[in-house]
Design an enzyme around this catalytic site. Structure first.
Site, short mmCIF file in Angstrom:
data_model
loop_
_atom_site.label_atom_id
_atom_site.label_comp_id
_atom_site.label_asym_id
_atom_site.label_seq_id
_atom_site.Cartn_x
_atom_site.Cartn_y
_atom_site.Cartn_z
N ASP A 214 32.49 36.10 38.21
CA ASP A 214 33.00 37.04 39.18
C ASP A 214 34.09 36.33 39.99
O ASP A 214 34.06 35.11 40.12
CB ASP A 214 31.86 37.50 40.09
CG ASP A 214 32.29 38.52 41.12
OD1 ASP A 214 33.01 39.45 40.75
OD2 ASP A 214 31.91 38.38 42.29
N ASP B 181 27.78 37.41 42.67
CA ASP B 181 27.09 37.44 43.96
C ASP B 181 26.70 38.83 44.41
O ASP B 181 25.92 38.99 45.34
CB ASP B 181 27.96 36.78 45.05
CG ASP B 181 29.28 37.51 45.26
OD1 ASP B 181 29.62 38.40 44.45
OD2 ASP B 181 29.98 37.20 46.25
N ASP C 265 26.64 42.64 39.93
CA ASP C 265 26.56 41.55 38.95
C ASP C 265 25.17 41.38 38.37
O ASP C 265 25.00 40.73 37.34
CB ASP C 265 26.97 40.22 39.61
CG ASP C 265 28.41 40.24 40.10
OD1 ASP C 265 29.27 40.73 39.37
OD2 ASP C 265 28.65 39.77 41.23
#
Length: 875
Positions: free
Chosen positions: A325, A610, A614
């Site tokens: 990410d 985070d 996700d």
């Protein structure tokens, strides 16, 4: 059917309620019965007892249980008890780890807003969020959590933080207008979503989805339907256990056949074969692996990586793709001023000089036309505004001092329709209106420009130059604000119509910058043969700009948006992923598909993240890595590893740890199997040549329990070898029992077997006795001593696949030296203390016989080191 974001607010209400009017109390009750409570459904969890018994599914464990039962039947209770104790301890360790793991849905439920303000019976009342139903009108203001998904009905400057769902770091400015065509979740500006919260403004929305039908609910469903992948170690140990058991059983069957052929009874031959099988299986292997992994987790915890699932330690060492990410992982998740544009010049933030009047004026106005603040070290307000006051603090210009010197006497708040904000102040005796906003909006209201302290007419050439600079900033992934001011009458309170005829002051460009260590970490990944991939909910331009900075993206063609893969089949995606390094505007489903596509190409995939969005991909990945500081509880619960410093570079350290731990575990396995193989070869030779059995059962038990286990654990704690990071990741399906690995086991076992039988023959034929008389007991004693000591020396051979003699690596492991010395003392005491001879079925050795045992055992080191040297030269 149209999506709600494609409808007007009234069309949406009619589609949901069947009328343009709010729900009646009767409709509320019916909808609550129809749609159920507004909460996430959690599956029933396994009991601790279930989890405990699942630890015994492993094939090698099943073989060991069978061996323990047979040992008990054969009155070999010591072996049976030892085996059962070892596998029970391992099952307890596995249970403790598993019980700590799955709490993802519990964390998702905790995200739900505890209360919501809804319109009921013509009044706005507070109710528990679980009582919100489809068709309700919910009211929002700054600080509120959004309790359900819905279409906006009212909007007064609403900004909503949707980062948990989209990964986009900035608050989203909401808009009432319908959206044409399909739009990604982050682009549906007229919708709000459960799990997000309001950072600015107020408004209300029509509830269109609750509970498991919300976007958060869809993620919960993905979590339930996403199966966790076995780590490479788990898969390898399963395969290894089966192959090892088959090999051992084949050897035992061969010995059984030889014994029967020599005339022994089938019953005795069978009992001997079973006893040998029990001795040959490394009972402590699972426990040794668990202990080594546990020590690995402690080391990694000191390096800011908390391991939630033991096997993930080793799994990291196999990673060939890291899907990361962007926000909060590769970047700081904090807006920062990157550039000024003043007096027609672009100035990097590091070069801003507030002794220059025009630069100081832009800084001052950016802090005055600003509602953010810092209280007790906590930033309050919009991230773009806090970036402006943080710049002032870096330049020793406090926003509190500036605002105290030039207090605000009037204002026009920001709203998403105007995309402007204005405040009024008396500066140096002149009343000024200071305005900031979107570049395209503010430029339409400019009549003059200030350059080098001079105010003049704003020309078309000025406009083109500013627009070109704004385009340049945008290509760099920067968010840009324009600033202007104008004189106003003293005490005047301006309105919307007065936001015109401004003097242009400059531009300020901001971004969520990369972490300082990200570039180095990405470079290390690439040199280690690992492909880094950025997957983010942010815009493509922003994502590509960050990816270029840190080395993930080389060419623009390697970046795409999630919508591109919607039309692709899984097979097409498998071919597509190798060409792409950056995915922007992706949904949770996209992330899972990307991870699976890499896995289908036999890659071991790590996914970092985070946000709530996700979590499903973290669970699908071979190794899920969550951020400990900025990460949601959902992402942490779904992950295998949590970074306590949110530092991407820590993943690289974890990969190095994982590679070394896997190599150390292989070294331990090599040590155990080559020693066991040497014992089997000795017994096989004795059987073929009609010699007495060289070992008593107690000998094999002593070796398995004492002289094997400690060196095997010590090898698992071998200091790290940095050279492993220069190698490519091993193939996903590569077995522990590779050709070269089996070769090393064979060479080690053959060497140990030869020296062991040499010792047996010396004792059996009485070579070192005064009268030249030998015996089976003396031969057995010398063979036992040699086998035990040879295995201790062999621990040094198993430190590396390369020669270690005459290198600093020989004595760099104090655990191995301690295990060697302890083992040597134990075997010497057994051989030389008369009181122990009856227990261990040995006889007293003379000093010459004892040193013969030591000498034969030591020979294994130069022999195997020489073979390794020859093999190294050949390569």
């Amino acid at each position: 059917m149209q999506e709600y974001y494609q409808m007007t607010d009234q069309q949406a209400r009619e589609a949901v309620n069947g009328t343009s009017q709010p729900l009646t109390d009767d409709q509320v009750r019916k909808n609550q019965e129809k749609f159920g409570p507004n909460e996430l459904v959690e599956e029933k969890k396994k009991s601790v007892v279930q989890i405990f018994f699942e630890q015994f599914k492993d094939f090698l464990v099943i073989i060991l249980i069978a061996a323990a039962i047979i040992s008990g039947i054969l009155d070999d209770l010591e072996s049976a008890i030892v085996i059962l104790i070892v596998i029970t301890i391992n099952a307890i360790l596995g249970t403790v780890q598993t019980v700590k793991a799955e709490q993802s849905l519990s964390s998702l439920k905790a995200m739900s807003a505890p209360e919501a303000k809804v319109l009921r019976g013509g009044k706005v009342i507070k109710i528990p969020s679980r009582d919100v139903t489809v068709g309700d009108q919910v009211f929002l203001e700054a600080g509120d959590s959004v309790p359900a998904d819905g279409r906006l009905l009212e909007n007064a400057g609403l900004k909503i933080d949707e980062s948990a769902l989209t990964g986009e770091s900035l608050g989203v400015e909401k808009d009432m207008d319908p959206i044409e065509g399909q739009a990604a979740l982050g682009d549906r500006l007229n919708m709000v979503y459960s799990g997000s919260f309001v950072t600015y403004g107020r408004g209300s929305f029509l509830v269109t989805s609750i509970g498991m039908n919300t976007e958060v609910g869809k993620i919960a469903t993905l979590l339930k339907t996403t199966s966790e992948k076995q780590t490479p170690l788990q898969a390898n140990l399963d395969s290894f256990g089966k192959k090892l058991s088959i090999l051992i059983l084949a050897f035992c069957a061969l010995l059984f056949g030889i014994s029967v052929y020599r005339g022994e009874s089938a019953g005795d031959a069978f009992l001997f074969a079973v006893a040998l099988a029990v001795a040959a299986i490394p009972e402590a292997l699972s426990s040794i692996v668990t202990i080594v992994l546990s020590f690995g987790t402690q080391k990694m915890a000191k390096e800011h990586a908390i391991i939630r699932k033991l096997q993930a330690v080793e799994g990291l060492g196999s990673v060939s793709v890291i899907c990361s990410d962007k926000t909060g992982t590769l970047t700081q998740n904090k807006m920062t001023v990157e550039d000024y544009y003043v007096d027609g010049t672009r100035i990097p933030a590091a070069d801003i000089d507030i002794s220059q009047p025009s630069q100081m004026q832009l800084l001052r106005d950016s802090m005055l036309c600003n509602d953010s603040a810092i209280a007790e070290g906590k930033e309050i307000g919009d991230p773009t505004e806090t970036a402006l006051i943080n710049l002032g603090l870096k330049l020793d210009c406090s926003y509190e001092t500036v605002r105290g010197q030039y207090p605000r006497f009037s204002e026009i708040p920001f709203d998403s329709d105007r995309k402007l904000m204005s405040t009024c102040h008396v500066i140096d005796g002149t009343s000024l209106m200071v305005t900031k906003g979107a570049v395209d909006v503010l430029l339409k209201r400019i009549s003059h420009i200030q350059e080098n302290g001079q105010r003049r007419e704003f020309t078309e050439a000025d406009r083109e130059k500013i627009e070109a600079q704004n385009m340049e900033f945008s290509k760099d992934g920067l968010r840009v604000l324009a600033f202007a001011n104008k004189e106003i009458p003293e005490g005047f309170s301006p309105g919307f119509d007065d936001e015109k005829d401004f003097t242009f002051l400059g531009l300020i460009a901001m971004m969520d910058p990369p972490r300082e260590e990200s570039m180095g970490a990405v470079a290390e990944c690439i040199s280690a043969g690992i492909k880094p991939v950025m997957i983010t909910g942010d815009h493509k331009i922003t994502a590509a700009a960050i990816a270029k900075r840190i080395g993930i993206l080389k060419d623009e063609s390697e970046a795409c948006e999630g919508a591109v893969i919607d039309s692709m089949s899984d097979e097409e995606l498998k071919d597509f992923v190798e060409k792409i390094s950056v995915y922007a505007r992706v949904s949770p489903e996209h992330k899972i598909r990307i991870v699976r596509a890499w896995q289908d190409k036999d890659n071991i995939v790590a996914m970092t993240g985070d946000g709530v969005n996700d979590a499903p991909a973290l669970k699908q990945a071979d190794i899920g890595v969550a951020m400990g500081i900025t990460g949601s509880e959902v992402s942490k619960d779904a992950a295998s590893m949590v970074l306590t410093d949110d530092n991407f570079a820590t993943i690289v350290k974890a990969v190095e740890n994982g590679r070394n731990i896997y190599q150390n575990i292989k070294n331990s396995i090599q040590f155990l199997l080559s020693g066991n193989f040497g014992a089997i070869l000795a017994v096989l030779y004795a059987s073929i040549t009609a010699l007495p059995v060289p070992f008593a059962p107690v000998h094999l038990l002593f070796i398995n329990l004492l002289t094997d286990s400690l060196p095997a654990i010590a090898l698992g704690l071998e200091p790290h070898n940095p050279d492993l990071m220069n190698e490519k990741p091993r193939p996903a399906r590569e077995s522990i029992l590779t050709k070269s690995f089996l070769g090393r086991i064979g060479i080690g076992g053959l060497s140990i077997g030869i020296t062991t039988m040499a010792a047996f023959l010396i004792g059996y034929h009485g070579v070192f006795t005064a009268a030249g008389e030998g015996s089976a007991l003396l031969g057995s004693t010398m063979a036992f001593g040699t086998l035990c000591t040879a295995r201790l020396f062999h621990g040094f051979n198993c430190k590396s696949n390369k020669p270690v003699v005459f290198t600093s690596r020989v004595f760099n492991n104090p655990y191995l030296i301690g295990a060697f010395l302890l083992g040597l003392v134990l075997i010497t005491v057994v051989l030389m203390v008369p009181g122990l001879h009856e227990i261990f079925k040995v006889q007293t050795l003379t000093l010459s016989q004892l040193f013969t045992v030591y000498g034969l055992a030591f020979i294994n080191i130069p022999v195997i080191q020489l073979i390794k040297k020859i093999m190294t030269i050949k390569k």
